[in-house]
Design a protein around this motif. Sequence first.
Motif, short mmCIF file in Angstrom:
data_model
loop_
_atom_site.label_atom_id
_atom_site.label_comp_id
_atom_site.label_asym_id
_atom_site.label_seq_id
_atom_site.Cartn_x
_atom_site.Cartn_y
_atom_site.Cartn_z
N PRO A 102 -1.60 6.57 17.61
CA PRO A 102 -2.17 7.25 16.43
C PRO A 102 -3.66 7.50 16.56
CG PRO A 102 -0.79 5.38 15.77
CD PRO A 102 -0.96 5.30 17.25
N ARG A 103 -4.06 8.67 16.16
CA ARG A 103 -5.48 8.99 16.19
C ARG A 103 -6.00 9.37 14.81
NH1 ARG A 103 -3.44 10.46 21.04
NH2 ARG A 103 -4.53 9.46 22.76
N GLN A 104 -5.08 9.72 13.94
CA GLN A 104 -5.47 10.14 12.59
C GLN A 104 -5.23 8.99 11.61
OE1 GLN A 104 -6.70 13.13 11.73
NE2 GLN A 104 -6.49 14.09 13.73
N LEU A 123 0.54 15.97 10.13
CA LEU A 123 0.35 16.04 8.68
C LEU A 123 -0.96 15.37 8.27
CD1 LEU A 123 3.78 15.52 6.90
CD2 LEU A 123 2.86 17.49 8.09
N SER A 124 -1.28 14.27 8.92
CA SER A 124 -2.54 13.58 8.60
C SER A 124 -3.72 14.51 8.85
CB SER A 124 -2.70 12.32 9.44
OG SER A 124 -1.65 11.42 9.20
N ALA A 125 -3.68 15.18 10.00
CA ALA A 125 -4.76 16.09 10.32
C ALA A 125 -4.83 17.23 9.29
CB ALA A 125 -4.56 16.66 11.72
N CYS A 139 -5.09 -5.41 9.51
CA CYS A 139 -5.40 -4.18 10.24
C CYS A 139 -5.16 -2.97 9.35
CB CYS A 139 -4.57 -4.08 11.52
SG CYS A 139 -4.89 -2.55 12.42
N GLU A 140 -6.24 -2.40 8.89
CA GLU A 140 -6.10 -1.28 7.96
C GLU A 140 -5.46 -0.07 8.63
OE1 GLU A 140 -9.65 0.49 6.45
OE2 GLU A 140 -8.62 1.27 4.67
N ASN A 141 -5.82 0.16 9.89
CA ASN A 141 -5.27 1.32 10.57
C ASN A 141 -3.75 1.28 10.64
OD1 ASN A 141 -7.58 2.72 10.94
ND2 ASN A 141 -7.97 1.98 13.02
N CYS A 142 -3.21 0.14 11.03
CA CYS A 142 -1.76 0.03 11.11
C CYS A 142 -1.13 0.17 9.73
CB CYS A 142 -1.34 -1.27 11.77
SG CYS A 142 -1.50 -1.20 13.57
N ARG A 143 -1.82 -0.34 8.75
CA ARG A 143 -1.32 -0.20 7.38
C ARG A 143 -1.22 1.29 7.02
NH1 ARG A 143 -4.65 -4.19 5.42
NH2 ARG A 143 -6.09 -2.74 4.42
N ILE A 144 -2.27 2.00 7.34
CA ILE A 144 -2.27 3.44 7.03
C ILE A 144 -1.18 4.17 7.83
CG2 ILE A 144 -3.60 5.58 7.28
CD1 ILE A 144 -6.11 3.96 6.60
N VAL A 145 -1.05 3.81 9.08
CA VAL A 145 -0.03 4.49 9.90
C VAL A 145 1.36 4.25 9.32
CG1 VAL A 145 1.09 4.59 12.16
CG2 VAL A 145 -1.39 4.50 12.02
N VAL A 146 1.64 3.02 8.94
CA VAL A 146 2.96 2.72 8.36
C VAL A 146 3.16 3.49 7.05
CG1 VAL A 146 4.32 0.94 7.20
CG2 VAL A 146 3.33 0.49 9.45
N ASN A 147 2.15 3.45 6.21
CA ASN A 147 2.30 4.14 4.92
C ASN A 147 2.46 5.65 5.09
OD1 ASN A 147 2.07 1.76 3.55
ND2 ASN A 147 -0.11 1.99 3.11
#
Lengths: 200, 100
Positions: free
Chosen positions: A109-111, A186-188, B45-53
């Motif tokens: 993931p990058r976004q 979609l994030s982008a 880990c906020e990033n992983c949280r965001i990715v999952v959500n």
Amino acid sequence: MPHSSDDDLVARLQAGDQSAYAQLVEENAGKIYRLALRMMGNETDAEDVLQETFLSAFRSIDRFEARSSLSTWLYRIASNAALMRLRRKEPEQVSVDEPLERDDGEMIPRQFFDFCCLPEDDLLREEARAEMMHAVEELPATLRSVFVLRDIEGLSTEETAEALDLSISAVKSRLMRARLRLREQLSAYFSHGPLISEAG
Amino acid sequence: MSASDQPHEHNQDSCRRYLSSLSEYADGTLSAELCEELEAHMAICENCRIVVNTLTRTVSLYRQIPAPKMPSAVKERLYKVLHLEAYIPPGPDAPDQPGQ
Ligand SMILES: [Zn+2]
């Protein structure tokens, strides 16, 4: 596993009953067309795949063995037809081989824009929906077929595996990769905020 | 070496391990053990949280997109190709409305 609801129809189909053929088409043409449209990305090719699917199904109905449901069987014929066509059009994209391993990096993931809480009206407005479908079309065909059957058409993992002649673990892994790619796109898209409605 | 104050750089090594679990987590089919591990990681880990959500949201958005309808002309041509003209059902909706 037998699908008893199909038994009667299969018997009539195999006996050459015209009204049974019509019933098969009536009950399944809509979803086969949707799959074809998602796979091919345009109506002309989708229609070709649709016709090819039923022509081929009619020809091979004698060999149908009820190991899957009729509808999964049709999905299978249609996915094959679609992939075959795509392979002719974009051979480098539609490898028969398992497209795993080679691009681990592609999944990272990058976004990290959290679009979860944007209003649903914005997330699903027409422009966003067009962007979402465009993102699906951009997926490699081998990932696209899994995503369309599993997440758009709502087939189970097992049905998807059967329809695409893949192992369960291949379905899961392709689905994961498709979803991560789409999430990225979609994030982008949503992070640019072109869609935040001006008029409340 | 201390990793106590990570900048908001995504620490790929720890996060990468969970990457392949995220999709099954979103489906609720991840094993309880991995689930616990991932949730413990997401807590810090906020990033992983965001990715999952956002991954979960992505799937739910696609499920909400209305399915395209097969145009009635396409359907008619299909029945004709299959020599089933006699069975073309009267559409539930009126025949194609031109314009609009
Ligand atoms: Zn993480």
